[in-house]
Design a protein around this motif. Structure first.
Motif, mmCIF file in Angstrom:
data_model
loop_
_atom_site.group_PDB
_atom_site.id
_atom_site.type_symbol
_atom_site.label_atom_id
_atom_site.label_comp_id
_atom_site.label_asym_id
_atom_site.label_seq_id
_atom_site.Cartn_x
_atom_site.Cartn_y
_atom_site.Cartn_z
ATOM 1 N N LEU A 23 -3.979 -64.882 49.943
ATOM 2 C CA LEU A 23 -3.344 -66.194 49.839
ATOM 3 C C LEU A 23 -4.348 -67.314 50.098
ATOM 4 C CD1 LEU A 23 -0.735 -67.851 49.546
ATOM 5 C CD2 LEU A 23 -0.392 -67.579 52.010
ATOM 6 N N MET A 24 -5.170 -67.153 51.131
ATOM 7 C CA MET A 24 -6.153 -68.190 51.458
ATOM 8 C C MET A 24 -7.198 -68.315 50.351
ATOM 9 S SD MET A 24 -6.720 -67.646 55.553
ATOM 10 C CE MET A 24 -7.997 -68.896 55.592
ATOM 11 N N THR A 25 -7.645 -67.167 49.837
ATOM 12 C CA THR A 25 -8.658 -67.205 48.770
ATOM 13 C C THR A 25 -8.101 -67.883 47.526
ATOM 14 O OG1 THR A 25 -9.600 -65.151 49.601
ATOM 15 C CG2 THR A 25 -10.228 -65.811 47.384
ATOM 16 N N MET A 26 -6.865 -67.532 47.170
ATOM 17 C CA MET A 26 -6.258 -68.141 45.988
ATOM 18 C C MET A 26 -6.057 -69.634 46.175
ATOM 19 S SD MET A 26 -3.501 -65.584 44.290
ATOM 20 C CE MET A 26 -3.374 -66.704 42.923
ATOM 21 N N THR A 27 -5.607 -70.016 47.373
ATOM 22 C CA THR A 27 -5.384 -71.445 47.636
ATOM 23 C C THR A 27 -6.695 -72.228 47.545
ATOM 24 O OG1 THR A 27 -3.549 -70.887 49.111
ATOM 25 C CG2 THR A 27 -4.457 -73.097 49.284
ATOM 26 N N LEU A 28 -7.742 -71.683 48.167
ATOM 27 C CA LEU A 28 -9.040 -72.360 48.117
ATOM 28 C C LEU A 28 -9.572 -72.426 46.687
ATOM 29 C CD1 LEU A 28 -10.767 -70.901 51.306
ATOM 30 C CD2 LEU A 28 -9.915 -73.218 50.968
ATOM 31 N N THR A 29 -9.377 -71.325 45.941
ATOM 32 C CA THR A 29 -9.840 -71.313 44.554
ATOM 33 C C THR A 29 -9.110 -72.359 43.714
ATOM 34 O OG1 THR A 29 -10.358 -68.971 44.695
ATOM 35 C CG2 THR A 29 -10.119 -69.888 42.493
ATOM 36 N N LEU A 30 -7.791 -72.436 43.896
ATOM 37 C CA LEU A 30 -7.014 -73.412 43.125
ATOM 38 C C LEU A 30 -7.358 -74.839 43.544
ATOM 39 C CD1 LEU A 30 -3.570 -71.586 43.039
ATOM 40 C CD2 LEU A 30 -5.182 -71.868 41.167
ATOM 41 N N LEU A 31 -7.614 -75.021 44.847
ATOM 42 C CA LEU A 31 -8.057 -76.348 45.295
ATOM 43 C C LEU A 31 -9.376 -76.724 44.633
ATOM 44 C CD1 LEU A 31 -7.242 -76.347 49.125
ATOM 45 C CD2 LEU A 31 -6.363 -77.921 47.402
ATOM 46 N N MET A 32 -10.312 -75.774 44.631
ATOM 47 C CA MET A 32 -11.607 -76.035 43.999
ATOM 48 C C MET A 32 -11.438 -76.266 42.503
ATOM 49 S SD MET A 32 -14.786 -76.463 44.614
ATOM 50 C CE MET A 32 -15.011 -75.751 46.248
ATOM 51 N N LEU A 33 -10.590 -75.453 41.882
ATOM 52 C CA LEU A 33 -10.345 -75.615 40.451
ATOM 53 C C LEU A 33 -9.763 -76.997 40.151
ATOM 54 C CD1 LEU A 33 -10.003 -74.544 37.542
ATOM 55 C CD2 LEU A 33 -7.776 -73.662 38.237
ATOM 56 N N GLY A 34 -8.764 -77.390 40.931
ATOM 57 C CA GLY A 34 -8.167 -78.706 40.723
ATOM 58 C C GLY A 34 -9.156 -79.823 40.946
ATOM 59 N N PHE A 35 -9.982 -79.668 41.993
ATOM 60 C CA PHE A 35 -10.991 -80.692 42.275
ATOM 61 C C PHE A 35 -11.975 -80.815 41.113
ATOM 62 C CE2 PHE A 35 -15.250 -81.676 43.914
ATOM 63 C CZ PHE A 35 -15.020 -82.954 44.400
ATOM 64 N N VAL A 36 -12.440 -79.659 40.610
ATOM 65 C CA VAL A 36 -13.410 -79.682 39.504
ATOM 66 C C VAL A 36 -12.772 -80.271 38.245
ATOM 67 C CG1 VAL A 36 -14.753 -78.222 37.944
ATOM 68 C CG2 VAL A 36 -14.810 -77.804 40.398
ATOM 69 N N LEU A 37 -11.522 -79.919 37.967
ATOM 70 C CA LEU A 37 -10.857 -80.469 36.783
ATOM 71 C C LEU A 37 -10.680 -81.984 36.911
ATOM 72 C CD1 LEU A 37 -8.152 -77.745 36.042
ATOM 73 C CD2 LEU A 37 -10.256 -78.209 34.796
ATOM 74 N N LEU A 38 -10.297 -82.445 38.098
ATOM 75 C CA LEU A 38 -10.152 -83.890 38.304
ATOM 76 C C LEU A 38 -11.507 -84.587 38.208
ATOM 77 C CD1 LEU A 38 -7.568 -83.816 41.224
ATOM 78 C CD2 LEU A 38 -7.191 -84.708 38.922
ATOM 79 N N LEU A 39 -12.539 -83.927 38.761
ATOM 80 C CA LEU A 39 -13.882 -84.495 38.663
ATOM 81 C C LEU A 39 -14.320 -84.574 37.199
ATOM 82 C CD1 LEU A 39 -16.506 -85.438 40.062
ATOM 83 C CD2 LEU A 39 -17.224 -83.044 40.116
ATOM 84 N N THR A 40 -14.047 -83.497 36.450
ATOM 85 C CA THR A 40 -14.407 -83.475 35.029
ATOM 86 C C THR A 40 -13.653 -84.548 34.258
ATOM 87 O OG1 THR A 40 -14.822 -81.103 35.166
ATOM 88 C CG2 THR A 40 -14.509 -82.027 32.972
ATOM 89 N N LEU A 41 -12.385 -84.731 34.618
ATOM 90 C CA LEU A 41 -11.586 -85.767 33.964
ATOM 91 C C LEU A 41 -12.200 -87.147 34.173
ATOM 92 C CD1 LEU A 41 -8.866 -86.097 32.420
ATOM 93 C CD2 LEU A 41 -7.813 -86.553 34.631
#
Length: 287
Positions: A23-41
């Motif tokens: 759960l923690m790994t998935m949450t951190l991964t999704l947080l990182m994914l969201g951050f990178v997508l927002l940064l890319t946007l």
């Protein structure tokens, strides 16, 4: 379905350490994914703003065929827009920025040449267009701000690429974590599974609780990631707008909602696919 859901919850409680780690790994991964997508946007919006502002200026000689050159540069595929600015118009523009320019021009004459001003379709094409235009007869010099355009584009592109690579690695790591968590759960219940197989239980019946477990973990991780990411991003962009109002940060709900929804759906999908793949593989090993 109630039986399968109850079994999934019991399996999660029985392997609480592995479940929390996943759960923690998935949450951190999704947080990182969201951050990178927002940064890319935001990077894409910044590049688009640069593209709309970057201009290639070609300074013409006095004997240049201005109209012919204008027609010629308009045939270059990368040129989105081109216009001819007379030396008088250039002097008027410079006078607005520096009132003494016209007084100086009155003493020594207008020092500014006729100028072709071009906008490119992509900021990456700026150098190419500048090289082509500088080779035309009648063009004395070309200016396009290479000192800041090229480094800016390279930096933004590198940030975007590094983000994609990082997200790919994190998603791969999350998938392996799910595989391990399901494997541990299935090995812990291997005796029970053997009895179920002897009694005629189908593979689908045996796999269903583990699939639900992966789905639940993915859904909880997605909810946590979106709940943390949304206020954190809005708070960060508030700060950025206060410190650098010219930076084009994305804050409109119409753009953010699909992106955050996509991150949540991806989390659920990774949890579901990871558990489906793991149960298929390790059920074969146990048998």
């Amino acid at each position: 379905m109630r039986y399968h859901l109850r079994q999934a919850l019991l399996a999660m409680r029985g392997n609480v350490t592995a479940t929390l780690a996943t759960l923690m790994t998935m949450t951190l991964t999704l947080l990182m994914l969201g951050f990178v997508l927002l940064l890319t946007l935001n990077v894409n919006r910044t590049i688009a703003q640069l593209e709309s502002q970057v201009e290639v200026a070609a300074f013409l000689r006095e004997d240049a065929q201005d109209e012919a050159l204008l027609a010629q540069v308009r045939t270059i595929p990368q040129v989105r827009e081109a216009r001819l600015v007379s030396r008088e118009a250039v002097l008027t523009e410079m006078t607005q920025d520096s009132p003494f320019a016209r007084d100086a021009a009155g003493l020594v004459g207008n020092p500014y040449p006729d100028t072709l001003r071009m906008r490119v379709a992509r900021v990456e094409d700026t150098r190419t267009v500048a090289a082509q235009v500088s080779a035309l007869p009648g063009v004395e010099d070309v200016e396009y701000g290479a000192g800041y355009v090229d480094p800016t584009v390279k930096t933004l592109s590198a940030v975007r690429l590094a983000g994609y690579v990082l997200v790919g690695l994190l998603l791969l790591g999350t998938l392996f974590n799910i595989l391990n968590a399901v494997r541990v759960a299935m090995y812990a219940r291997r005796d029970e599974i053997s009895v179920m197989r002897l009694l005629g239980a189908t593979r689908g019946f045996i796999r269903m609780p583990h699939v639900l477990e992966g789905l639940l973990v993915g859904a909880v991780a997605a909810a946590l990631a979106v709940a943390i990411l949304t206020p954190a991003y809005l708070s960060l962009t508030d700060r950025v707008q206060q410190l650098a109002p010219v930076f084009p940060v994305v804050r409109d709900a119409g753009t953010l909602a699909p992106l955050l929804g996509g991150v949540a759906c991806l989390g659920i999908l990774v949890g579901l696919l990871g558990s489906v793949f793991a149960t298929r593989r390790y059920l074969q090993e146990l048998e």
